[in-house]
Design a protein around this motif. Structure first.
Motif, PDB file in Angstrom:
ATOM      1  N   MET A 110      37.231 -44.090 -10.900  1.00 17.10           N
ATOM      2  CA  MET A 110      36.472 -42.849 -10.720  1.00 17.10           C
ATOM      3  C   MET A 110      34.985 -43.172 -10.548  1.00 17.10           C
ATOM      4  O   MET A 110      34.139 -42.807 -11.361  1.00 17.10           O
ATOM      5  CB  MET A 110      36.700 -41.915 -11.907  1.00 17.10           C
ATOM      6  N   THR A 111      34.664 -43.856  -9.461  1.00 19.82           N
ATOM      7  CA  THR A 111      33.278 -44.168  -9.149  1.00 19.82           C
ATOM      8  C   THR A 111      32.571 -42.915  -8.640  1.00 19.82           C
ATOM      9  O   THR A 111      33.227 -41.942  -8.241  1.00 19.82           O
ATOM     10  CB  THR A 111      33.208 -45.258  -8.071  1.00 19.82           C
ATOM     11  N   PRO A 112      31.239 -42.904  -8.628  1.00 16.40           N
ATOM     12  CA  PRO A 112      30.520 -41.745  -8.080  1.00 16.40           C
ATOM     13  C   PRO A 112      30.928 -41.416  -6.645  1.00 16.40           C
ATOM     14  O   PRO A 112      31.021 -40.243  -6.280  1.00 16.40           O
ATOM     15  CB  PRO A 112      29.053 -42.180  -8.152  1.00 16.40           C
ATOM     16  N   GLN A 113      31.187 -42.461  -5.850  1.00 16.31           N
ATOM     17  CA  GLN A 113      31.604 -42.224  -4.468  1.00 16.31           C
ATOM     18  C   GLN A 113      32.979 -41.561  -4.414  1.00 16.31           C
ATOM     19  O   GLN A 113      33.206 -40.641  -3.607  1.00 16.31           O
ATOM     20  CB  GLN A 113      31.639 -43.544  -3.695  1.00 16.31           C
ATOM     21  N   THR A 114      33.881 -41.998  -5.284  1.00 19.90           N
ATOM     22  CA  THR A 114      35.217 -41.397  -5.339  1.00 19.90           C
ATOM     23  C   THR A 114      35.139 -39.938  -5.776  1.00 19.90           C
ATOM     24  O   THR A 114      35.787 -39.064  -5.191  1.00 19.90           O
ATOM     25  CB  THR A 114      36.112 -42.182  -6.315  1.00 19.90           C
ATOM     26  N   CYS A 115      34.350 -39.678  -6.793  1.00 17.99           N
ATOM     27  CA  CYS A 115      34.198 -38.300  -7.289  1.00 17.99           C
ATOM     28  C   CYS A 115      33.610 -37.395  -6.213  1.00 17.99           C
ATOM     29  O   CYS A 115      34.076 -36.266  -6.019  1.00 17.99           O
ATOM     30  CB  CYS A 115      33.309 -38.286  -8.524  1.00 17.99           C
ATOM     31  N   LEU A 116      32.594 -37.897  -5.525  1.00 19.87           N
ATOM     32  CA  LEU A 116      31.973 -37.110  -4.464  1.00 19.87           C
ATOM     33  C   LEU A 116      32.969 -36.832  -3.341  1.00 19.87           C
ATOM     34  O   LEU A 116      33.014 -35.725  -2.792  1.00 19.87           O
ATOM     35  CB  LEU A 116      30.755 -37.850  -3.918  1.00 19.87           C
ATOM     36  N   GLY A 117      33.791 -37.837  -3.020  1.00 20.29           N
ATOM     37  CA  GLY A 117      34.808 -37.656  -1.987  1.00 20.29           C
ATOM     38  C   GLY A 117      35.852 -36.620  -2.381  1.00 20.29           C
ATOM     39  O   GLY A 117      36.270 -35.802  -1.547  1.00 20.29           O
ATOM     40  N   LEU A 118      36.274 -36.640  -3.643  1.00 18.38           N
ATOM     41  CA  LEU A 118      37.266 -35.665  -4.116  1.00 18.38           C
ATOM     42  C   LEU A 118      36.709 -34.239  -4.067  1.00 18.38           C
ATOM     43  O   LEU A 118      37.399 -33.295  -3.653  1.00 18.38           O
ATOM     44  CB  LEU A 118      37.701 -36.014  -5.537  1.00 18.38           C
ATOM     45  N   VAL A 119      35.455 -34.077  -4.477  1.00 23.08           N
ATOM     46  CA  VAL A 119      34.831 -32.756  -4.441  1.00 23.08           C
ATOM     47  C   VAL A 119      34.659 -32.283  -2.996  1.00 23.08           C
ATOM     48  O   VAL A 119      34.899 -31.114  -2.681  1.00 23.08           O
ATOM     49  CB  VAL A 119      33.471 -32.785  -5.171  1.00 23.08           C
ATOM     50  N   ALA A 120      34.254 -33.213  -2.112  1.00 20.06           N
ATOM     51  CA  ALA A 120      34.091 -32.852  -0.703  1.00 20.06           C
ATOM     52  C   ALA A 120      35.415 -32.395  -0.095  1.00 20.06           C
ATOM     53  O   ALA A 120      35.459 -31.435   0.688  1.00 20.06           O
ATOM     54  CB  ALA A 120      33.531 -34.036   0.075  1.00 20.06           C
ATOM     55  N   ARG A 121      36.513 -33.072  -0.450  1.00 24.68           N
ATOM     56  CA  ARG A 121      37.840 -32.667   0.046  1.00 24.68           C
ATOM     57  C   ARG A 121      38.224 -31.290  -0.486  1.00 24.68           C
ATOM     58  O   ARG A 121      38.859 -30.493   0.215  1.00 24.68           O
ATOM     59  CB  ARG A 121      38.879 -33.710  -0.342  1.00 24.68           C
ATOM     60  N   ALA A 122      37.863 -31.014  -1.743  1.00 24.44           N
ATOM     61  CA  ALA A 122      38.159 -29.704  -2.323  1.00 24.44           C
ATOM     62  C   ALA A 122      37.442 -28.599  -1.551  1.00 24.44           C
ATOM     63  O   ALA A 122      38.036 -27.575  -1.188  1.00 24.44           O
ATOM     64  CB  ALA A 122      37.749 -29.671  -3.795  1.00 24.44           C
ATOM     65  N   TYR A 123      36.165 -28.812  -1.260  1.00 19.88           N
ATOM     66  CA  TYR A 123      35.405 -27.823  -0.502  1.00 19.88           C
ATOM     67  C   TYR A 123      35.927 -27.724   0.938  1.00 19.88           C
ATOM     68  O   TYR A 123      36.006 -26.618   1.500  1.00 19.88           O
ATOM     69  CB  TYR A 123      33.918 -28.189  -0.482  1.00 19.88           C
ATOM     70  N   SER A 130      40.344 -27.748  -9.922  1.00 23.33           N
ATOM     71  CA  SER A 130      41.147 -27.812 -11.156  1.00 23.33           C
ATOM     72  C   SER A 130      42.158 -28.953 -11.079  1.00 23.33           C
ATOM     73  O   SER A 130      42.401 -29.647 -12.076  1.00 23.33           O
ATOM     74  CB  SER A 130      41.868 -26.483 -11.382  1.00 23.33           C
ATOM     75  N   ALA A 131      42.737 -29.142  -9.894  1.00 13.55           N
ATOM     76  CA  ALA A 131      43.675 -30.250  -9.699  1.00 13.55           C
ATOM     77  C   ALA A 131      42.952 -31.591  -9.795  1.00 13.55           C
ATOM     78  O   ALA A 131      43.466 -32.553 -10.393  1.00 13.55           O
ATOM     79  CB  ALA A 131      44.367 -30.111  -8.351  1.00 13.55           C
ATOM     80  N   VAL A 132      41.763 -31.670  -9.220  1.00 15.44           N
ATOM     81  CA  VAL A 132      40.967 -32.906  -9.292  1.00 15.44           C
ATOM     82  C   VAL A 132      40.623 -33.237 -10.738  1.00 15.44           C
ATOM     83  O   VAL A 132      40.692 -34.402 -11.162  1.00 15.44           O
ATOM     84  CB  VAL A 132      39.679 -32.755  -8.449  1.00 15.44           C
ATOM     85  N   MET A 133      40.276 -32.220 -11.524  1.00 20.52           N
ATOM     86  CA  MET A 133      39.937 -32.447 -12.924  1.00 20.52           C
ATOM     87  C   MET A 133      41.155 -32.914 -13.714  1.00 20.52           C
ATOM     88  O   MET A 133      41.036 -33.736 -14.639  1.00 20.52           O
ATOM     89  CB  MET A 133      39.368 -31.163 -13.522  1.00 20.52           C
ATOM     90  N   ALA A 134      42.334 -32.405 -13.366  1.00 24.02           N
ATOM     91  CA  ALA A 134      43.564 -32.866 -14.021  1.00 24.02           C
ATOM     92  C   ALA A 134      43.823 -34.333 -13.694  1.00 24.02           C
ATOM     93  O   ALA A 134      44.210 -35.123 -14.569  1.00 24.02           O
ATOM     94  CB  ALA A 134      44.751 -32.009 -13.581  1.00 24.02           C
ATOM     95  N   TYR A 135      43.607 -34.710 -12.436  1.00 24.06           N
ATOM     96  CA  TYR A 135      43.774 -36.113 -12.040  1.00 24.06           C
ATOM     97  C   TYR A 135      42.776 -36.999 -12.779  1.00 24.06           C
ATOM     98  O   TYR A 135      43.122 -38.107 -13.230  1.00 24.06           O
ATOM     99  CB  TYR A 135      43.595 -36.253 -10.532  1.00 24.06           C
ATOM    100  N   ASP A 136      41.544 -36.525 -12.921  1.00 17.90           N
ATOM    101  CA  ASP A 136      40.522 -37.276 -13.646  1.00 17.90           C
ATOM    102  C   ASP A 136      40.943 -37.499 -15.094  1.00 17.90           C
ATOM    103  O   ASP A 136      40.783 -38.605 -15.643  1.00 17.90           O
ATOM    104  CB  ASP A 136      39.197 -36.521 -13.579  1.00 17.90           C
ATOM    105  N   LEU A 137      41.489 -36.466 -15.736  1.00 19.01           N
ATOM    106  CA  LEU A 137      41.980 -36.606 -17.110  1.00 19.01           C
ATOM    107  C   LEU A 137      43.143 -37.584 -17.189  1.00 19.01           C
ATOM    108  O   LEU A 137      43.252 -38.364 -18.141  1.00 19.01           O
ATOM    109  CB  LEU A 137      42.408 -35.237 -17.652  1.00 19.01           C
ATOM    110  N   TYR A 138      44.008 -37.539 -16.171  1.00 17.55           N
ATOM    111  CA  TYR A 138      45.141 -38.474 -16.129  1.00 17.55           C
ATOM    112  C   TYR A 138      44.650 -39.921 -16.105  1.00 17.55           C
ATOM    113  O   TYR A 138      45.139 -40.774 -16.869  1.00 17.55           O
ATOM    114  CB  TYR A 138      46.007 -38.192 -14.905  1.00 17.55           C
ATOM    115  N   VAL A 139      43.671 -40.211 -15.253  1.00 19.78           N
ATOM    116  CA  VAL A 139      43.140 -41.575 -15.162  1.00 19.78           C
ATOM    117  C   VAL A 139      42.470 -41.962 -16.475  1.00 19.78           C
ATOM    118  O   VAL A 139      42.653 -43.083 -16.978  1.00 19.78           O
ATOM    119  CB  VAL A 139      42.140 -41.702 -13.993  1.00 19.78           C
ATOM    120  N   ALA A 140      41.703 -41.034 -17.066  1.00 20.20           N
ATOM    121  CA  ALA A 140      40.987 -41.330 -18.310  1.00 20.20           C
ATOM    122  C   ALA A 140      41.931 -41.608 -19.472  1.00 20.20           C
ATOM    123  O   ALA A 140      41.677 -42.493 -20.296  1.00 20.20           O
ATOM    124  CB  ALA A 140      40.067 -40.168 -18.662  1.00 20.20           C
ATOM    125  N   VAL A 141      43.038 -40.871 -19.550  1.00 19.03           N
ATOM    126  CA  VAL A 141      43.968 -41.009 -20.680  1.00 19.03           C
ATOM    127  C   VAL A 141      44.977 -42.131 -20.441  1.00 19.03           C
ATOM    128  O   VAL A 141      45.270 -42.914 -21.359  1.00 19.03           O
ATOM    129  CB  VAL A 141      44.705 -39.676 -20.931  1.00 19.03           C
TER     130      VAL A 141
END
Length: 313
Positions: A135-148, A114-125
């Motif tokens: 927010m490259t695919p590698q960055t997104c994958l890294g953020l999700v991996a850190r969450a898990y 949920s925090a990662v998604m908020a950060y993603d919205l922040y960058v988008a807006v």
């Protein structure tokens, strides 16, 4: 765990005794809710994966959120249905530990995601021109991996602390699944040192996630206020509103259960809150996001149209 000097090998789940006269009615209610949860979240994943226009970071995170909702709901609800359908209230110590571990893993990951998604919205807006490079695919994958990864550490420590507490009062758990508050109610040994570790971790996970979400939305609100057109403001707010709604529901119940500690509230209150975030919220999430995000609604229509065409052909 020990009960009067003997090792506890099973727990008896007594959390549904108040509704003992309506077992089959509750069984069908929870079964329908569970099927809607599985269908809605699987549908979200299928729609995202089948439409190239949705191959963005926001929908990548949404697909993982749907996966998490399926997983941690499936950790709890089948056990609940088994209890209601067969009147089998016994759960082994090993199964109880496993259930608690994977439930904590799913819930903790959802906090971080949920925090990662908020950060993603922040960058988008706030930085739309840099969004594609940030927010490259590698960055997104890294953020999700850190969450898990962070959730895995939290779940291991939580489970170790919770199931190393001596249990000698009873093995009758006044709950419908293996959760922390009812486990602590059974303890007869000194639990405060372990409780401090457990609630400190819960505090860190929840407050860290909420802080990232809160700070992100401060910047998002500032950016929205700078948008001149009313249509632009409404579109941006609509995209963010779904995330705000889901976050408020999820974190509200977690804070109620885990940050209020083991006193000042009854297990009855915990039961209601737990049903809400293990059964209701996973069912509502795909509805909240799909109904509020324009691209998601359009993608769903395209998928349904393709299905109709293939059936006709």
């Amino acid at each position: 765990m020990a009960e009067n000097g003997t090792v506890v090998t099973e727990f008896i789940l007594m959390g549904l005794q108040l509704w003992a006269e309506l077992p089959m009615g509750l069984f069908f209610v929870f079964l329908v809710l569970y099927l809607i949860t599985i269908g809605g979240n699987l549908g979200m994943i299928v729609v995202i994966q089948s439409d190239r226009r949705l191959q963005t970071s926001m929908y990548f995170f949404l697909s993982h959120l749907s996966f998490l909702d399926i997983c941690y709901s499936s950790v709890i609800v089948p056990q609940l249905l088994e209890t209601l359908g067969t009147d089998k209230m016994v759960i082994t110590f090993e199964r109880c530990t496993t259930q608690f571990f994977f439930f904590m893993l799913g819930a903790s990951t959802e906090c971080f995601l949920s925090a990662v998604m908020a950060y993603d919205l922040y960058v988008a807006v706030c930085n739309p021109l840099l969004y594609a490079t940030a927010m490259t695919p590698q960055t997104c994958l890294g953020l999700v991996a850190r969450a898990y990864g962070g959730a895995m550490v939290n779940s291991v420590i939580h489970t170790g602390c919770a199931f190393s507490i001596s249990c000698c009062k009873s093995n009758h758990m006044d709950f419908f699944f293996c959760d922390l508050p009812p486990l602590l109610k059974l303890a007869c040994s000194e639990t405060r040192p372990r409780e401090r570790v457990i609630y400190l971790l819960a505090f860190l996970v929840i407050t860290t996630s909420v802080s990232v979400i809160f700070i992100s939305y401060l910047f998002i609100i500032q950016a929205i206020l700078k948008i001149r057109s009313a249509g632009g403001k409404a579109k941006t707010f609509s995209t963010c509103a779904s995330h705000i709604t889901a976050v408020a529901l999820f974190f509200g119940t977690l804070i109620f259960i885990y940050l209020k500690g083991n006193t000042g509230k009854s297990l009855g209150e915990d039961k209601i809150a737990s049903v809400f975030y293990t059964v209701v919220i996973p069912m509502l999430n795909p509805m909240i996001y799909s109904l509020r995000i324009k691209e998601g609604k359009e993608a769903l229509k395209r998928v349904l149209n393709r299905m109709r065409v293939s059936q006709v052909g």
